[in-house]
Design a protein around this motif. Structure first.
Motif, PDB file in Angstrom:
ATOM      1  N   LEU A 597       0.814  -1.214   0.000  1.00 39.22           N
ATOM      2  CA  LEU A 597       0.000   0.000   0.000  1.00 39.22           C
ATOM      3  C   LEU A 597       0.854   1.273   0.000  1.00 39.22           C
ATOM      4  CD1 LEU A 597      -2.885   1.180   0.165  1.00 39.22           C
ATOM      5  CD2 LEU A 597      -2.774   0.918   2.646  1.00 39.22           C
ATOM      6  N   ILE A 598       2.136   1.144   0.361  1.00 40.32           N
ATOM      7  CA  ILE A 598       2.998   2.321   0.529  1.00 40.32           C
ATOM      8  C   ILE A 598       4.086   2.348  -0.541  1.00 40.32           C
ATOM      9  CG2 ILE A 598       4.658   3.454   2.065  1.00 40.32           C
ATOM     10  CD1 ILE A 598       3.084   2.360   4.426  1.00 40.32           C
ATOM     11  N   ASP A 599       4.121   3.445  -1.307  1.00 39.72           N
ATOM     12  CA  ASP A 599       5.202   3.645  -2.267  1.00 39.72           C
ATOM     13  C   ASP A 599       6.390   4.329  -1.605  1.00 39.72           C
ATOM     14  OD1 ASP A 599       4.328   2.391  -4.496  1.00 39.72           O
ATOM     15  OD2 ASP A 599       3.690   4.187  -5.583  1.00 39.72           O
ATOM     16  N   ASN A 600       6.117   5.268  -0.721  1.00 34.54           N
ATOM     17  CA  ASN A 600       7.188   5.948   0.008  1.00 34.54           C
ATOM     18  C   ASN A 600       6.621   6.494   1.309  1.00 34.54           C
ATOM     19  OD1 ASN A 600       9.771   6.844   0.502  1.00 34.54           O
ATOM     20  ND2 ASN A 600       9.956   7.993  -1.410  1.00 34.54           N
ATOM     21  N   ILE A 601       7.500   6.663   2.299  1.00 36.25           N
ATOM     22  CA  ILE A 601       7.047   7.148   3.600  1.00 36.25           C
ATOM     23  C   ILE A 601       8.166   7.928   4.270  1.00 36.25           C
ATOM     24  CG2 ILE A 601       7.689   4.939   4.692  1.00 36.25           C
ATOM     25  CD1 ILE A 601       5.416   5.470   6.729  1.00 36.25           C
ATOM     26  N   VAL A 616       2.894   9.900   3.777  1.00 38.18           N
ATOM     27  CA  VAL A 616       2.859   8.659   3.005  1.00 38.18           C
ATOM     28  C   VAL A 616       2.475   8.933   1.549  1.00 38.18           C
ATOM     29  CG1 VAL A 616       1.737   6.409   2.740  1.00 38.18           C
ATOM     30  CG2 VAL A 616       2.272   7.278   5.032  1.00 38.18           C
ATOM     31  N   VAL A 617       3.290   8.420   0.616  1.00 35.75           N
ATOM     32  CA  VAL A 617       2.904   8.377  -0.797  1.00 35.75           C
ATOM     33  C   VAL A 617       2.334   6.983  -1.034  1.00 35.75           C
ATOM     34  CG1 VAL A 617       3.659   8.522  -3.194  1.00 35.75           C
ATOM     35  CG2 VAL A 617       4.735   9.971  -1.460  1.00 35.75           C
ATOM     36  N   PRO A 618       1.003   6.865  -1.207  1.00 35.00           N
ATOM     37  CA  PRO A 618       0.402   5.535  -1.351  1.00 35.00           C
ATOM     38  C   PRO A 618       0.549   4.991  -2.767  1.00 35.00           C
ATOM     39  CG  PRO A 618      -1.310   7.192  -1.464  1.00 35.00           C
ATOM     40  CD  PRO A 618      -0.023   7.932  -1.258  1.00 35.00           C
ATOM     41  N   SER A 619       0.463   3.667  -2.897  1.00 30.22           N
ATOM     42  CA  SER A 619       0.365   3.034  -4.211  1.00 30.22           C
ATOM     43  C   SER A 619      -1.005   3.375  -4.794  1.00 30.22           C
ATOM     44  CB  SER A 619       0.519   1.518  -4.080  1.00 30.22           C
ATOM     45  OG  SER A 619       0.008   0.859  -5.215  1.00 30.22           O
ATOM     46  N   GLN A 620      -1.028   3.967  -5.979  1.00 28.63           N
ATOM     47  CA  GLN A 620      -2.296   4.398  -6.570  1.00 28.63           C
ATOM     48  C   GLN A 620      -3.249   3.226  -6.731  1.00 28.63           C
ATOM     49  OE1 GLN A 620      -1.897   6.705 -10.140  1.00 28.63           O
ATOM     50  NE2 GLN A 620      -4.070   6.642 -10.637  1.00 28.63           N
ATOM     51  N   ARG A 621      -2.738   2.110  -7.235  1.00 28.85           N
ATOM     52  CA  ARG A 621      -3.584   0.943  -7.469  1.00 28.85           C
ATOM     53  C   ARG A 621      -4.162   0.402  -6.168  1.00 28.85           C
ATOM     54  NH1 ARG A 621      -2.085  -4.408 -11.042  1.00 28.85           N
ATOM     55  NH2 ARG A 621      -3.602  -5.806 -10.133  1.00 28.85           N
ATOM     56  N   PRO A 677       4.027  11.663  -6.216  1.00 31.39           N
ATOM     57  CA  PRO A 677       5.235  10.928  -5.805  1.00 31.39           C
ATOM     58  C   PRO A 677       6.384  11.885  -5.518  1.00 31.39           C
ATOM     59  CG  PRO A 677       4.894  10.727  -8.176  1.00 31.39           C
ATOM     60  CD  PRO A 677       3.682  11.415  -7.628  1.00 31.39           C
ATOM     61  N   TRP A 678       7.286  11.495  -4.647  1.00 34.83           N
ATOM     62  CA  TRP A 678       8.460  12.310  -4.339  1.00 34.83           C
ATOM     63  C   TRP A 678       9.585  11.917  -5.286  1.00 34.83           C
ATOM     64  CZ3 TRP A 678       7.973  10.526   1.413  1.00 34.83           C
ATOM     65  CH2 TRP A 678       6.830  11.117   1.989  1.00 34.83           C
ATOM     66  N   THR A 679       9.981  12.801  -6.122  1.00 38.11           N
ATOM     67  CA  THR A 679      11.070  12.571  -7.078  1.00 38.11           C
ATOM     68  C   THR A 679      12.126  13.649  -6.867  1.00 38.11           C
ATOM     69  OG1 THR A 679      10.087  13.991  -8.778  1.00 38.11           O
ATOM     70  CG2 THR A 679       9.406  11.668  -8.758  1.00 38.11           C
ATOM     71  N   PRO A 680      13.333  13.451  -7.406  1.00 39.53           N
ATOM     72  CA  PRO A 680      14.343  14.510  -7.287  1.00 39.53           C
ATOM     73  C   PRO A 680      13.857  15.848  -7.840  1.00 39.53           C
ATOM     74  CG  PRO A 680      15.368  12.466  -7.986  1.00 39.53           C
ATOM     75  CD  PRO A 680      13.888  12.227  -7.997  1.00 39.53           C
ATOM     76  N   GLU A 681      12.980  15.790  -8.856  1.00 37.87           N
ATOM     77  CA  GLU A 681      12.476  17.028  -9.458  1.00 37.87           C
ATOM     78  C   GLU A 681      11.602  17.827  -8.482  1.00 37.87           C
ATOM     79  OE1 GLU A 681      14.142  14.587 -12.349  1.00 37.87           O
ATOM     80  OE2 GLU A 681      12.476  14.040 -11.028  1.00 37.87           O
ATOM     81  N   THR A 682      10.939  17.148  -7.548  1.00 39.66           N
ATOM     82  CA  THR A 682      10.092  17.859  -6.581  1.00 39.66           C
ATOM     83  C   THR A 682      10.919  18.532  -5.493  1.00 39.66           C
ATOM     84  OG1 THR A 682       9.837  15.929  -5.114  1.00 39.66           O
ATOM     85  CG2 THR A 682       8.234  16.179  -6.923  1.00 39.66           C
ATOM     86  N   GLY A 683      12.194  18.130  -5.376  1.00 48.22           N
ATOM     87  CA  GLY A 683      13.056  18.697  -4.344  1.00 48.22           C
ATOM     88  C   GLY A 683      12.865  18.084  -2.974  1.00 48.22           C
TER      89      GLY A 683
END
Length: 711
Positions: A597-601, A616-621, A677-683
């Motif tokens: 359920l968790i993509d990132n935390i 928490v960044v949840p799994s969309q699915r 989602p948290w990516t390097p582009e989001t900082g």
């Protein structure tokens, strides 16, 4: 982790019986012919030992420091000499490869967003001799443009062949190379360029247009920009004194120069090779000064730990070359005659975001034998495969679970499973090209579940490494024969590691059953310090009475009886709650991150509060399925802002098996769901996908106040 077997008990009984008979009949010949006996013996060997019996004594590899002399090439004490030697030894063999782009198109997603998709062709290769010639000409061209020896030059570019060619040119001509992450923000870019006082910058057309245009006027000393692709006319720069060149034009200029192959000041081992700006997880990035001798020590230590490294190996390069892990790995390949094929996270596999459906990703085309990764990418692969397994029918799921659990049992004893690999795991293995033999993970701790999954499903050795920019990425690497999880291996032959008591956290070198404490790395791979930051250098580095440099990492480790290190905590990640309990934020995140359920935390706690909270960044699915079960409709963003769904996710987290590894006070009591989602582009994360806690705290400040009852 074990997978659930769902077949009828009678069918399961007969399958288990067949497996037992097969194992019994084949065990003896397989045991002696497969080398299992040797692997088991090697796995049980002591890999490192303390120098003496005193608490806090440094641990050294049992191979000994003297062995490094034979690892690389005699007399090659600078990086340019190593490349020159490799050029002679591997002259006509392929070194650097890039795929040609056959076509590009925009694909509209159901949500209206546009993704750029590409169809890529074959890899085009440059030999060792060709790369050496390109680097020599480019370095000569830079000198013609006024670049001086021991004067800094910057590279701000994506990972590609031109990056390595430019780096080798700088090593040859003694131009200290300032590296900057391609995802840094404008303020950080300007800070790095101004602090290092560069007059020449190497970059790409895309980064020129998206990142550099906005800060050029803030870098007054910059005079020349060299584009690795595109044309100067495409830059549309404001009126400045900066002159834009193409890399090809600078090479052509250098080919005509009288200085070709004749650097004005040849580099010495103590000269700075790289000033590597960190990814800035704790604020403005710091420049780490790395000498030629530092890098050579680091790559020599890595070479000693990777077995049978040589001309038959192909490495896939896709992590940022501005990161010490990727740069060191590629320099290892250059020194040993391996070829390097370039990729990116968006084109790595057939399922990657930029690859058009039905066409090949880079791993399928290249079929690499060696690969470096970071936990975030491995976790994504792990969750992707598990999601696919869960969508299979009952028989397929049970068969996969049976094979998975059988292989997990076998490899825990040092045995291989060739039949399972060929029949059950072949398709998963092909995601990375099918020929991967060593997968090295660094940058952050890899969870045991993900490590074991990669071991089993990708049928290769999955090793963890531990190192920092300040130690050239070198510290430890686990051995190929070591199938344990959660450990980062023994110290490399280039360094030694000791543990220092940390009273506040309750870690001591005298702890039983194993010594624990802050990890301190010493050796010739420990770098020169921070650029123009004497105070910070004196705070984090130490030179002992024997002249050896040591670096205080801030990480907490534990040495096992065989000399292998385990990272158990981090000083900056430890928070003391109101009632006095210490919470390791990294431990909380590691335990919960493997939930489907968790993509990132990101766990967070204030010392004046009694409980932990989380972003928490949840799994969309998984989130959409959860909402469907609860009868809640809405877009992903609407669901993430729905308090009922937030509470349901929290309930699943608390009840999950992952929480069993945590104390009650360590489990987050409140959470905030993030649709993006948290990516390097989001900082919000670094290029190595490490959490930027300061930025995350600022980003979620209103939610922190809400969850702690202040709003």
């Amino acid at each position: 982790m074990e997978l659930k077997e769902e077949l009828h008990p009678v069918i399961l009984f007969f399958i288990h019986l067949l497996i037992s008979l097969y194992t019994a009949v084949t065990f003896i010949p397989w045991y002696f012919l497969s080398g299992a006996a040797w692997r088991l013996k090697k796995a049980k060997q002591v890999k490192a030992q303390p120098v003496n019996d005193q608490p806090g004594s440094p641990y050294r590899s049992v191979t000994g420091l003297h062995s490094l002399v034979s690892i690389l090439y005699p007399g090659c004490d600078t990086l340019d000499k190593i490349f020159a030697y490799a050029k002679i030894k591997f002259r006509h063999q392929n070194l650097l490869g890039m795929r040609e782009v056959l076509s590009e198109e925009d694909e509209i997603q159901p949500n209206g967003r546009i993704f750029k998709k590409v169809i890529l062709g074959k890899y085009n290769w440059l030999s060792f001799e060709e790369v050496h010639a390109c680097a020599a000409e480019f370095g000569s061209g830079l000198a013609t443009l006024g670049q001086k020896p021991r004067s800094n030059i910057a590279i701000f570019c994506e990972t590609r062949a031109e990056w390595m060619i430019a780096a080798q040119a700088c090593f040859m001509y003694n131009f200290p190379l300032v590296t900057l992450y391609s995802t840094l923000g404008g303020q950080a870019i300007a800070h790095g360029l101004n602090e290092s006082e560069v007059t020449h910058l190497i970059t790409s057309k895309e980064l020129m247009q998206t990142k550099l245009k906005g800060v050029i006027l803030e870098v007054p000393k910059l005079k020349h920009i060299i584009l690795v692709d595109g044309k100067p006319s495409q830059c549309n720069l404001p009126e400045t004194v900066v002159t834009v060149h193409t890399m090809a034009a600078v090479q052509a200029m250098g080919a005509k120069s009288q200085n070709l192959y004749k650097p004005q000041v040849a580099p010495s081992p103590s000269d700075i090779a790289v000033i590597m700006y960190t990814s800035g997880s704790t604020g403005i990035p710091k420049g780490v000064m790395i000498s030629h001798s530092n890098l050579i020590a680091g790559i020599a230590g890595m070479c000693e730990r990777v077995p049978q490294l040589g001309q038959g190996d192909t490495y896939i390069g896709y992590l940022p070359l501005a990161h010490v892990l990727e740069l060191s790995a590629e320099l290892v390949c250059v020194s040993r005659g391996c070829r390097i094929g370039y990729s990116s996270p968006q084109t790595l596999s057939d399922q990657s975001s930029k690859i058009k459906k039905g066409s090949k990703g880079d791993a399928s085309e290249l079929q690499p034998t060696l690969m470096a990764s970071v936990p975030e990418i491995m976790d994504r692969i792990y969750k992707g495969v598990i999601t696919k397994v869960n969508s299979m029918n009952k028989f397929q799921r049970s068969l996969f679970a049976l094979a998975y659990n059988y292989k997990m049992h076998q490899i825990s004893k040092g045995y291989s499973t060739p039949l399972c690999d060929r029949i059950i795991f072949r398709k998963v293995k092909m995601l990375l090209g099918g020929k991967t033999r060593i997968l090295l993970c660094g940058g952050a701790p890899l969870s045991p579940a993900t490590q074991r999954f990669m071991n089993i499903c990708f049928c290769c050795s999955v090793g963890q490494g531990y190192g920092l920019t300040e130690t050239c990425g070198s510290g430890t690497i686990s051995e190929e024969s070591d199938y344990s999880t959660g450990r980062v291996g023994a110290p490399l032959a280039c360094c030694e590691i000791r543990l220092k008591d940390w009273e506040e956290g309750g870690y001591h070198c005298t702890d039983k059953p194993n010594p624990r404490g802050e990890i301190v790395i010493g050796g010739s791979n420990v770098t020169m310090g921070y650029y123009k930051s004497k105070a910070k250098t004196e705070e984090d580095f130490l030179v002992d009475e024997n002249g050896q440099r040591w670096f205080f990492t801030g990480d907490i480790g534990e040495f096992h009886p065989d000399g292998c290190l385990q990272i158990i905590d981090r000083k900056k990640d430890l928070v003391k709650l109101q009632a006095g309990e210490y919470v390791s934020l990294a431990k909380v995140e590691s335990a919960l991150k493997n939930m489907s359920l968790i993509d990132n935390i990101c766990a967070y706690a204030n010392s004046d509060q009694s409980y932990v909270i989380g972003f928490v960044v949840p799994s969309q699915r998984e989130l959409l399925e959860l909402a469907k079960r609860k009868g809640v409709n809405g877009t992903l963003e609407e669901l993430c802002n729905n308090r009922e769904i937030e509470n349901e996710v929290l309930k699943v987290m608390i009840e999950s098996s992952a929480s069993a590894a945590l104390e009650k006070f360590e489990i987050p009591r409140k959470i905030r769901l993030s649709p993006e989602p948290w990516t390097p582009e989001t900082g919000l994360v670094t290029d190595a996908f490490k959490l930027k806690r300061k930025e995350l705290k600022t980003h979620y400040q209103a939610d922190i106040e809400r969850m702690y009852g202040r709003k």
